[in-house]
Every structure is written in C-alpha cells, then in structure tokens.
Design an enzyme around this catalytic site. Structure first.
Site, PDB file in Angstrom:
ATOM      1  N   VAL A 139     -12.433   6.298  40.299  1.00  0.00           N
ATOM      2  CA  VAL A 139     -11.222   6.283  39.469  1.00  0.00           C
ATOM      3  C   VAL A 139     -10.360   7.499  39.763  1.00  0.00           C
ATOM      4  O   VAL A 139     -10.830   8.639  39.668  1.00  0.00           O
ATOM      5  CB  VAL A 139     -11.581   6.267  37.968  1.00  0.00           C
ATOM      6  CG1 VAL A 139     -10.307   6.209  37.128  1.00  0.00           C
ATOM      7  CG2 VAL A 139     -12.493   5.103  37.632  1.00  0.00           C
ATOM      8  N   LYS A 144     -10.242   0.121  37.803  1.00  0.00           N
ATOM      9  CA  LYS A 144     -10.377   1.510  37.335  1.00  0.00           C
ATOM     10  C   LYS A 144     -10.269   1.590  35.820  1.00  0.00           C
ATOM     11  O   LYS A 144     -10.992   2.351  35.170  1.00  0.00           O
ATOM     12  CB  LYS A 144      -9.311   2.377  38.017  1.00  0.00           C
ATOM     13  CG  LYS A 144      -9.524   2.483  39.532  1.00  0.00           C
ATOM     14  CD  LYS A 144      -8.298   3.040  40.221  1.00  0.00           C
ATOM     15  CE  LYS A 144      -8.487   3.178  41.724  1.00  0.00           C
ATOM     16  NZ  LYS A 144      -7.239   3.441  42.437  1.00  0.00           N
TER      17      LYS A 144
END
Ligand code: HSE
Length: 438
Positions: free
Chosen positions: A132, A205
């Site tokens: 992420v 994400k």
C-alpha cells in the site's frame, strides 16, 4: 550470529530495487537488524545483470518453487505480483515454515484472510508494507503508531499512475494515453494498466487499509470502484472554478450503519494539503479520535521507494525471529479472534456531496425544472454555474454542487433529470468530499 538467508521471487522493477537497496545499505541494515541479511537465491525469467551489481554471486533460477522449497532460506520476498502463482508460492513458503514479505496488494486484498490464517497456524509472519502506497510506511503507522486510537475515516491518493495522469492532464494539458505510456515506461503502472485507471489497484489497497483501520476481515469484493477514464479536461477546469481539485480517492469511513468502502474520482477543496499531492506521489489522510488528523506522504510507486518498504519489512521480520509468535503485531492490527463483522455499506446507502454537469437547452424554466427535481428529494444546492455555450452550439453546460445526500436519492434525481427533454445526454456526476477534520 549467522546472516539470515532470503529468497527473492522476481527481479523486475521492485525486485531489482530490493536487491540493490539490500546490498548498497548492507552495513546500515546489519546495525539495525542485529544480523546480516543476504539474498542467497532469486527466481526470475529474465533480468538485466548490468542493473544488478553482485547478482552473479547468487543463484538465479527460473523456478520460483525451487526457492520456496529451499531448506536454507528463512524468508521469502514475493515480488512477482498478481493472484497466481503468487498465492500458491506464498502458501507453500508458509507451509515450509518460512516468513514472507510481499508487495502484492492484489494477493493480500483477495487472499489475505486465507494467507494470514495459514501463517498464524505455522507461527510465521507475512509482512506487506509495500503493498500500500509504495514507500510510505502507512501500514506501520496505522497498525502501531495509531494503535491507541479509534480511527474514524481515512482518505488516500493510493495509485501513483492515476495521480500522475490527472496531474499531467491538469498542468500540461497532456493526452491521457501519452501520460499512461510514460507511467508504464517508468515502472509505475500495473502489468494490466486498466487496474490503475479503473481503480482496481486502489481498491486492493483500500481493502487492506480498511481492515487494518477498523479490524474487519479483508473484503475486496465489497469495494465500490470507479475509475478516472471518464474525467474530462472541462470537469477539471469547472472544479477549479469552484475551488476544488479532482483526485482519485480511496475512502473508508466508519458510520453508525456500517463501513463505507469506495474508490472514485472526488472533488476536494484545493486548500487541503492532500489536494496538492501531485504526480506519482501518494498520500493518506487519517482521522482518528485521539490524535486528530495525520497525513502520510511519499512516493507511491517505483523501484527503490517500494524497495524501501520491502526491506523495512525484512528487517522487521529479522528483529522478531526470536519473539514469541503470540506477541507479534497482528497481521490486520487487531487480534485475529477480535475481528469485527460490522457490515460494509452498499454504495446506495453512502452519504456524500456531488458535482453534477449537465448539458441543457438554453431556454427559460430549464434550471427551475432541474432544481425542482433536486429539491423534491431533499437535495440542497451549494453552488450553481451556467457556462457560455460553445460557438455554434445551442446547449449550455450547467454545473451544480450539492450538499450531502444519500446516493440512492441522487441516483433517482439523476434519472429524472436525464428524462427531461431539455437535458441532453447523460449527467456527469463526481462525488465531492470536504474532508473536514474538525
Ligand atoms: N501501479 C501502482 C501505482 C504501483 O501506480 O500506484 C504501486 O502499487
């Protein structure tokens, strides 16, 4: 103490960066980790030896399963990407008692629940900071730095390619495809670039961020996902007229009725710091009850920025190799038995403000028809703007900003507006968030 042996799967953009950062900063890393960390075997189909000084001293195979089955390896770094064979390789590594570090957001978002359960059972770690926002340590911040807080919401620019495209289009008037090609050349874009443009990468994400923020299982299938390909230069300009920027946001919010989980282009006031995050940079704004708002900013993609997060995870794993597995930081921040089943809200139930653009016949009464439809559904108008018609065109663009309303009401209003004979084509709708932190 003996160095820790690492097997590296993938020598592409991030794999190459990881190899180089680990080698270049080896001395600093030993001082931090307390042990040497050496890549002893790598798997890659093709790679450029000239870009990887020292690669000749390790064993490079094209068989990734040989690496996960190598009994001398303690940690596997998975940088192949995609769902399969990454899932199979990671589960095999775990079954073999190896710790895993991965940058694979698709894998974690889709199969993380299964992977973490397997890792829990074997007492090994699966670390995924690089999954992420590239080099930004947002997982660590949420999972550890903000552990005292009840997180209320977070909003992030979490796809570098999309942000790069929107920024170049706005600042330089560049063509969408031209900018996308450049992002691919620079190694920012996904193997399938529609994942960037259509919001799938950001949805992967956001799934991870929401689970860590709220302690819920990973639920990629519940993310509302909308891309940026329908955003026009006109919309970017009109938004600016009202003092807003259009950003592709991932947003998750805890409400009394459930959790919002959505990725879509969003107008945000240009005075917000996050509205000024440009190019391939990412940023995540987190609103938590004790600390208030905090903002995390940095490179969201690219070779060494992402390698920075991968190597930090490897160091974390090495530091905790001797720690009791029960006392490690839980994969999803909350203890596995304490995950909550609070529902993810359907998009129809989400409450947000809107930017609407419609093309109307320039005659008396049209605006009043439109505002009546909005008013009947309790939709309050914040601002309205009628633009000059383009030369030789009879229709005029009308831009409306609304106050917050439930998406279901707005869908109904848009259907009614599109049915008016004085309205041409479809209504463009872009959600608008003030991101108030008071
Ligand atoms: N394609 C991704 C991006 C790479 O552009 O952000 C980093 O996850």
């Amino acid at each position: 103490m003996n160095p820790v042996n690492v097997g590296l799967l993938g020598l592409g953009t991030v794999g190459g960066g990881t190899f180089n950062v680990l080698n270049r900063n080896a001395e600093e890393i030993v001082r931090r980790a307390g042990r040497g960390i050496q890549i002893t075997q790598a798997a890659a189909r093709a790679y450029d030896p000239a870009a990887l000084p020292g690669i000749e001293s390790i064993d490079v195979t094209d068989d990734a399963f040989a690496v996960v089955d190598n009994p001398d390896i303690d940690i596997i770094i998975e940088l192949i990407g995609g769902y399969e064979p990454a899932r199979e390789l990671v589960l095999k590594a775990i079954a073999n008692g190896k710790h895993v570090v991965t940058a694979n957001k698709a894998l974690i978002a889709m199969h993380g629940n299964e992977i973490f359960a397997a890792a829990q059972q074997k007492g090994v770690m699966v670390a995924f900071e690089a999954a992420v926002a590239g080099g930004i340590p947002i997982i660590k911040a949420l999972r550890e730095g903000l552990a005292a807080n009840k997180i209320e919401w977070l909003a992030g620019i979490i796809n570098g390619t999309g942000n790069f495209i929107l920024t170049e289009m706005r600042d330089k008037g560049r063509d969408f495809v031209d900018v996308l090609n450049e992002a691919q050349r620079l190694g920012y874009a996904e193997a399938d670039p529609t994942f960037d443009i259509e919001g799938v990468d950001a949805a992967h994400k956001l799934t991870i961020l929401a689970s860590i923020a709220f302690g819920v299982p990973l639920q990629f299938d519940k993310v509302y996902t909308e891309g940026i390909s329908h955003i026009t230069r006109e919309d970017v300009g009109y938004a600016a007229d009202f003092g807003y920027r259009i950003k592709h946001l991932g947003l998750t919010r805890r409400t009394a009725r459930g959790i919002e989980l959505r990725v879509h282009p969003t107008l945000i006031p240009e005075r917000r710091l996050i509205a000024n995050v440009d190019g391939v940079m990412n940023a995540v704004l987190v609103k938590a009850d004790a600390v208030g708002p905090t903002l995390y900013y940095g490179a969201g993609a690219g070779s060494e920025p992402t390698a920075s997060a991968v190597v930090a995870d490897v160091i974390d794993v090495v530091r905790t190799l001797t720690a009791d597995p029960e006392n490690r930081v839980p994969h999803l921040a909350f203890q596995p038995h304490a995950l909550s089943d609070v529902p993810i809200l359907p998009m129809d139930d989400v409450v947000t403000a809107y930017y609407l653009r419609l093309l109307a016949t320039d005659k008396p009464g049209v605006l009043s028809d439109v505002t009546t439809i909005l008013g009947k559904r309790g939709i309050s108008i914040e601002a309205i703007l009628q633009k000059e018609p383009a030369a030789g065109v009879a229709e005029v663009p009308i831009i409306i900003l609304t106050h917050s309303v439930q998406e279901r009401q707005m869908n109904d209003a848009i259907r009614q507006i599109e049915a008016l004979t004085s309205i041409h084509g479809t209504v463009t709708r872009i959600r608008l968030e003030h991101l108030d932190c008071d």
